[in-house]
Design a protein around this motif. Structure first.
Motif: not given
Lengths: 261, 257
Positions: A60, A63-65, A84-85, A88, A90, A110, A161, B154-161
């Motif tokens: 995490k 992944a910059d979470l 980031p984004g 990445v 996941m 994505p 992506h 988290d999946l969407v946030r990891s893609l900067k959604g």
């Protein structure tokens, strides 16, 4: 790429003494206390350890979470900066496919989030479904697919992506033993064909040795990284390698580090 | 063709059960010689429906406007309130207690207030029905918007959604089956609410006919009104079920027929 010490290529991912703490004061919980991890581009690193050792936290952070309290994390270099984004992908223990989308539209998620042009994304999704062995299932609903097939779709989605790093959090933990072994080989094939950098979290020592070109062993209480070493087993990896003396040595080493008898 | 036959086989037992009930009702009234003002026979009830003095069409329309209006207002209000409540924890802690507090009130007891404020007519009835039917919409929609796997977020946030993307791509479609569960409750409660409103502010409508029927011992009129009310509720419910099959095929596709 920057040149470091006698022509050595600087690692793609550089985590130095990373520390992550949840909560504060008396409720403070150290998720990871001291993680140092260097990953070259194109490596498959398995992170192995018991639950609660902070494996997921490491993913995490990458992944910059999550933020982190100490240390440094650098990915990429000035020439090819890591975004980031965009960079990445996941995969989680559950496939997490959207019930209201068919398989190809799930793989395209994505593209929707990142706003990628749809036509090329769709072509790529088709290619990826072929790569993960789901050709012909584009229009199916997720519930029509078995657990293993759903997880293949999730892997295709993580690659859509064209991210530079794929983070996998116990991706096959929910599958039955036979499907899991088949998926291990599938992922090794996908990794070799795609050339991605993959971080693969698992609590199975066997899986960690089989999958990793490198292996990071993490222990709990306190959560820290115990060792990080190469796994020099030949490619292509095969399931019967698990009977070899070399494989046994790596497994023994991890057992010892984890204090499992 | 096969599908139609399956449908017939599926619904046949329900239809037979209703018909059997009607027959039992009919003969019980005759055999036990029950007075019409106590319990009218099905044919008396049916005949009443053709009696023009009750102005069935206009009274049914009055009730229908209140029901339909309440249903639509509750749907919109419920979904909007749910989105507000889930958007921020602070909004949840401020708005939600007010809603819960309001919901503990017996809505029937509020009816005279609406009459006091708005007078007689369809609008106060509609609003009374809204107070009865909007709350399950809020609760169901909010549940659907929030019951999303953490890892998926988290999946969407990891893609900067963005928060908005998480809402439109994940939360809202995830909430659709829950919204339809709310709509089914809403359909039934809107009918109840509208009739309650007409009991209190009875100038017209099927609720008013029931009140008048009670006072004048016109039991067949009460039964006839009940039949129309029940048909109205059923029709609304069926509409919701059909819409659900169209808009939420992933939740209903496995259910037969």
């Amino acid at each position: 790429m920057t040149i470091q010490e006698a022509g050595e290529i600087a690692p793609f991912i550089r985590m130095q003494n990373v520390r992550k703490v949840y909560g504060s004061g008396d409720d403070e919980f150290v998720a990871v206390s001291d993680v140092t991890l260097n990953v070259q581009e194109g490596e498959m690193v398995s992170l192995v350890g018991p639950s609660g050792c902070g494996k997921t936290t490491v993913l995490k952070i990458l992944a910059d979470l999550h933020g982190y309290e100490g240390g440094t994390v650098d990915i990429g270099d000035a020439e090819h900066p890591f975004v980031p984004g965009r960079d990445v992908g996941m995969v989680f223990q559950q496939p997490l496919l959207l019930k209201w989308r068919n398989i190809i539209d799930n793989v395209l998620l994505p593209a929707d989030i990142l706003g990628l042009p749809l036509k090329p994304a769709r072509d790529r999704a088709r290619d990826l479904l072929k790569l993960v062995g789901l050709e012909g299932f584009e229009k199916r609903s997720p519930h029509e697919l078995s657990g293993g097939m759903q997880q293949r779709a999730a892997i295709a989605r993580a690659l859509l992506h064209d991210p530079r790093v794929v983070l996998m959090d116990e991706p096959f933990g929910a599958l039955d033993a036979l499907t899991r072994e088949r998926m291990n080989l599938e992922l090794l094939r996908i990794w070799e064909e795609s050339g991605k950098t993959i971080l693969f979290v698992t609590h199975s020592i066997q899986e960690a040795v089989l999958m990793g070109s490198k292996c990071a062993v993490m222990t709990s209480g306190p959560a820290r990284m115990a060792a990080y070493f190469d796994i020099e087993l030949p490619y292509p990896r095969k399931l019967d390698m698990r009977q070899s003396a070399e494989f046994g040595e790596y497994a023994r080493k991890i057992y010892d580090l984890l204090g499992v008898e | 063709m096969q599908k139609i036959r399956n449908n017939i086989y599926y619904y046949l037992p329900s239809i037979i059960a209703i018909l059997v009930l009607m027959v039992i009702w009919h003969f019980s009234v005759i055999v036990f010689d029950v007075k019409e003002y106590v319990f009218p026979a099905p044919d008396d009830t049916l005949m009443t429906l053709f009696d023009p003095k009750y102005r069935w069409i206009s009274n049914t329309l009055i009730t229908f406007y209140a029901v339909a209006g309440a249903f639509v207002i509750s749907t919109v209000l419920g979904i909007v309130l749910a989105i507000i409540v889930i958007w921020h924890p602070l909004l949840e802690r401020t708005v939600m207690p007010l809603l819960v507090l309001f919901n503990t009130l017996p809505k029937v007891a509020l009816a005279p207030l609406f009459v006091l404020w708005l007078g007689y007519g369809v609008v106060p009835n509609m609003l009374i029905a809204v107070t009865v039917s909007f709350f399950p919409m809020v609760i169901n929609t909010a549940a659907g918007l929030t019951q999303v796997d953490r890892d998926l977020i988290d999946l969407v946030r990891s893609l900067k959604g963005t928060k908005r993307q998480i809402f439109s791509l994940i939360r809202l479609p995830n909430a659709l089956p829950y919204i339809f569960a709310g709509l089914k409750l809403n359909a039934t409660l809107s009918v109840i609410g509208a009739i309650v409103g007409e009991f209190v502010a009875s100038e017209g409508g099927l609720g008013a006919l029931i009140i008048i029927g009670g006072v004048t011992l016109d039991t067949p009129a009460i039964f006839a009104s009940l039949c129309i009310i029940s048909a109205m509720g059923l029709a609304l419910y069926v509409l919701v079920v059909i819409a659900e099959r169209i808009f939420v095929p992933w939740e209903t596709s496995e259910v037969q027929p």
